[in-house]
Design a protein around this motif. Structure first.
Motif, PDB file in Angstrom:
ATOM      1  N   ARG A  69      -2.380 -11.019   4.091  1.00  0.00           N
ATOM      2  CA  ARG A  69      -2.988  -9.878   3.400  1.00  0.00           C
ATOM      3  C   ARG A  69      -4.494 -10.095   3.398  1.00  0.00           C
ATOM      4  O   ARG A  69      -4.977 -11.143   3.004  1.00  0.00           O
ATOM      5  N   ALA A  70      -5.240  -9.095   3.875  1.00  0.00           N
ATOM      6  CA  ALA A  70      -6.695  -9.226   3.965  1.00  0.00           C
ATOM      7  C   ALA A  70      -7.362  -8.020   3.322  1.00  0.00           C
ATOM      8  O   ALA A  70      -6.852  -6.901   3.403  1.00  0.00           O
ATOM      9  N   SER A  71      -8.516  -8.252   2.692  1.00  0.00           N
ATOM     10  CA  SER A  71      -9.298  -7.175   2.072  1.00  0.00           C
ATOM     11  C   SER A  71     -10.720  -7.204   2.610  1.00  0.00           C
ATOM     12  O   SER A  71     -11.292  -8.274   2.834  1.00  0.00           O
ATOM     13  N   SER A  72     -11.283  -6.024   2.831  1.00  0.00           N
ATOM     14  CA  SER A  72     -12.657  -5.909   3.313  1.00  0.00           C
ATOM     15  C   SER A  72     -13.481  -5.124   2.297  1.00  0.00           C
ATOM     16  O   SER A  72     -13.061  -4.055   1.842  1.00  0.00           O
ATOM     17  N   HIS A  73     -14.656  -5.661   1.972  1.00  0.00           N
ATOM     18  CA  HIS A  73     -15.592  -4.986   1.069  1.00  0.00           C
ATOM     19  C   HIS A  73     -16.903  -4.816   1.825  1.00  0.00           C
ATOM     20  O   HIS A  73     -17.355  -5.722   2.531  1.00  0.00           O
ATOM     21  N   TYR A  74     -17.522  -3.649   1.684  1.00  0.00           N
ATOM     22  CA  TYR A  74     -18.672  -3.299   2.501  1.00  0.00           C
ATOM     23  C   TYR A  74     -19.952  -3.305   1.678  1.00  0.00           C
ATOM     24  O   TYR A  74     -19.963  -2.894   0.514  1.00  0.00           O
TER      25      TYR A  74
END
Length: 208
Positions: free
Chosen positions: A133-138
């Protein structure tokens, strides 16, 4: 579909009959119309013979999930496989934030894989894999983009061979597509669903 094999100079006459039968059987798989699938170059070093497919679950102009399924064959057998065939997969999908935060998500996704095989009564062994499970924040110039989360399932299993020496690859492909559909959030297809079609009628995944 052409027979996939390692690029080692083998002619078509050298392709083992069980592998040829297993590849041919893929054409008979009945898939949901939301699943768009195509043959792609197979990896060259995992086994003497290999055949690869890529698929995407599409709703309108959105790709809800995508993945790759590779059929491997080693006529001499493989100790880790406990057989002469192996199926290897990668499945990916974007997640809603609420679902991504569920601590049980990896266990649920793995159960979707084994459950899809069991639901079709398929015999298989030596399952292994990972759920990531991966999360990306910009930030900065990309800060206007909302945070995004993705689930990725990497797995492999040994399909049990029939008396003819080849596994029921059509059923394994169909169950893999069941997994793709479930990860994409589609409802289960009902028994005898008229929207389920055979593989040759599908076009390949398109660039979006």
């Amino acid at each position: 579909m052409d027979d996939g094999k390692e690029g080692d100079g083998h002619g078509s006459s050298a392709v083992p009959l069980p592998f040829r039968a297993a590849v041919d059987a893929l054409r008979t798989a009945r898939l949901r119309p939301q699943v768009e699938i195509e043959q792609v170059p197979a990896p060259q070093r995992l086994a003497p013979f290999a055949h690869a497919l890529e698929a995407a679950v599409v709703d309108g102009d959105q790709d809800l999930a995508d993945g790759r399924l590779v059929l491997l064959h080693d006529p001499a057998g493989h100790d880790a496989w406990r057989g002469t065939f192996r199926l290897v997969t990668l499945v990916r999908a974007e997640l809603e934030a609420e679902m991504a935060a569920d601590p049980l998500l990896p266990d649920v996704c793995w159960s979707w894989l084994t459950g899809a095989l069991q639901a079709r009564g398929l015999a298989f062994g030596e399952p292994s894999g990972t759920v990531t499970r991966a999360s990306s924040h910009y930030f900065g110039g990309l800060s206007a983009r909302p945070a995004a989360s993705q689930i990725e399932i990497r797995a492999s299993w040994t399909p049990r061979e029939s008396l003819g020496g080849a596994p029921d690859t059509a059923a394994h492909l169909a169950s893999w597509c069941d997994l793709l559909a479930q990860v994409a959030g589609l409802p289960p297809a009902g028994p005898g669903d008229a929207s389920v079609v055979t593989l040759p009628q599908r076009r390949g995944p398109q660039s979006r």
